[in-house]
Design a protein around this motif. Structure first.
Motif, short mmCIF file in Angstrom:
data_model
loop_
_atom_site.label_atom_id
_atom_site.label_comp_id
_atom_site.label_asym_id
_atom_site.label_seq_id
_atom_site.Cartn_x
_atom_site.Cartn_y
_atom_site.Cartn_z
N CYS A 279 0.83 -1.21 0.00
CA CYS A 279 0.00 0.00 0.00
C CYS A 279 0.86 1.26 0.00
N VAL A 280 1.95 1.23 0.77
CA VAL A 280 2.84 2.40 0.83
C VAL A 280 3.48 2.67 -0.53
N VAL A 281 3.97 1.61 -1.16
CA VAL A 281 4.62 1.76 -2.47
C VAL A 281 3.60 2.19 -3.52
N TYR A 282 2.36 1.71 -3.37
CA TYR A 282 1.31 2.15 -4.30
C TYR A 282 1.08 3.65 -4.18
N LEU A 283 1.09 4.16 -2.96
CA LEU A 283 0.96 5.61 -2.74
C LEU A 283 2.12 6.37 -3.39
N LEU A 284 3.32 5.80 -3.27
CA LEU A 284 4.48 6.41 -3.92
C LEU A 284 4.28 6.47 -5.44
N PHE A 285 3.72 5.38 -5.98
CA PHE A 285 3.45 5.34 -7.42
C PHE A 285 2.45 6.42 -7.82
N ARG A 286 1.38 6.56 -7.05
CA ARG A 286 0.33 7.52 -7.40
C ARG A 286 0.83 8.96 -7.30
N SER B 89 4.14 9.88 -7.60
CA SER B 89 5.30 10.13 -8.46
C SER B 89 5.06 9.74 -9.92
N ALA B 90 4.04 8.90 -10.15
CA ALA B 90 3.71 8.41 -11.50
C ALA B 90 4.82 7.55 -12.09
N ARG B 91 5.67 6.99 -11.24
CA ARG B 91 6.74 6.11 -11.71
C ARG B 91 6.22 4.68 -11.76
N GLY C 242 7.63 1.92 -12.07
CA GLY C 242 8.38 0.93 -11.30
C GLY C 242 7.78 0.69 -9.93
N PHE C 243 7.27 1.75 -9.30
CA PHE C 243 6.63 1.62 -7.99
C PHE C 243 5.36 0.77 -8.09
N PHE C 244 4.64 0.92 -9.19
CA PHE C 244 3.40 0.16 -9.36
C PHE C 244 3.69 -1.34 -9.42
N PHE C 245 4.67 -1.71 -10.22
CA PHE C 245 5.00 -3.14 -10.35
C PHE C 245 5.63 -3.69 -9.07
N LEU C 246 6.38 -2.85 -8.36
CA LEU C 246 6.94 -3.28 -7.08
C LEU C 246 5.81 -3.51 -6.08
N SER C 247 4.81 -2.64 -6.09
CA SER C 247 3.66 -2.81 -5.21
C SER C 247 2.92 -4.10 -5.52
N LEU C 248 2.76 -4.41 -6.80
CA LEU C 248 2.10 -5.66 -7.20
C LEU C 248 2.91 -6.87 -6.75
#
Length: 277
Positions: free
Chosen positions: A36-43, A45-47, A49-55
């Protein structure tokens, strides 16, 4: 920082952290939180890489323990409450992942798996009035007042528990939440109840806190609520004073709960020693 400190000293964590058989709860909770934290980082920063790391973290959480199947709901809550948007395409990725893992699990176990009733049916299908008591009263109550009443305690412990309750009452009457903080509190409350649902049939945790490991993930939401409310006071001195009192009270109760496990360990060691001799 306030929320994480509160989370670190919640007394109800004793069983989850000390008992090696609860390591699955620790793993699932840790991976769920970071997903959840990394997903927030993705949202923010729009990066990608964070989305796939969150998955990936979500996948590892799902493979750790079944209570992680609530991740899609948590991600949806993050979208609607924190981000104030509805990027369903992102949420659907987590839902699809959970469905795929569940199908693999179902095939591998020839069923849903998990706890079973005396008749052999999956316990997760068992709903009653006790389910509501566990979800809305016993479970949330034990997350905060998770004190082991079966282990010998003194007047000091009762005083500290009362002190912690007084702190919450003072905060509840003194603090005025901003709109953004209200969203955080709502997110915390949703986190508590959503994470309790997979274990709804074993939430009637008794005075000895047996089985309290199922409350570990839900306690994240409680820490978020407390941390948000404590830092919302207009008086910095009041916030700091209440925070210190709360941490001292909770830490003392946590030490009491871990003492129960130390005592159990000593008894087990003594029993093994007697068997050898």
């Amino acid at each position: 920082a306030v929320a994480t400190t509160i989370f670190a000293v919640l007394p109800v964590h004793a069983e989850t952290v000390v008992w090696i058989s609860a390591r699955f709860d620790l793993l699932a909770a840790c991976l769920t939180i970071w997903s959840c934290v990394v997903y927030l980082l993705f949202r923010r920063s729009a990066r990608q890489g964070f989305f796939f790391l969150s998955l990936l973290l979500a996948l590892l959480a799902l493979l750790s323990k079944e209570n992680a199947y609530i991740i899609p709901v948590l991600i949806l809550s993050v979208e609607l409450i924190i981000q104030k948007t509805a990027k369903i395409i992102y949420v659907s990725a987590y839902l699809l992942l959970a469905v795929i893992v569940f199908i693999i699990r179902y095939v591998a176990l020839s069923g849903i798996g998990g706890y079973a009733t005396s008749s052999g049916d999956p316990a997760i299908y068992k709903f009653s009035l006790l389910t509501l008591q566990g979800l809305f009263i016993r479970g949330p109550g034990q997350i905060f007042l998770g004190f082991n009443w079966e282990h010998p305690f003194g007047v000091v412990h009762v005083f500290l528990i009362s002190l912690a309750l007084i702190v919450l009452l003072v905060v509840a009457f003194k603090v005025t939440l901003s709109r953004s903080n209200r969203r955080l509190v709502l997110m915390g409350l949703i986190w508590i109840f959503v994470t309790l649902v997979p274990a709804h049939f074993i939430l009637l945790v008794g005075p000895g806190l047996t089985g309290s490991r199922v409350l570990y993930l839900g306690s994240v939401g409680f820490a978020l609520v407390c941390g948000t409310v404590l830092t919302s006071s207009k008086s910095v001195r009041l916030s700091v004073a209440l925070f210190i009192v709360l941490i001292i009270s909770l830490s003392s109760c946590l030490l009491h709960n871990t003492d129960a496990w130390k005592y159990a360990g000593l008894q087990a060691r003594q029993t093994l020693s007697d068997i050898k001799t």
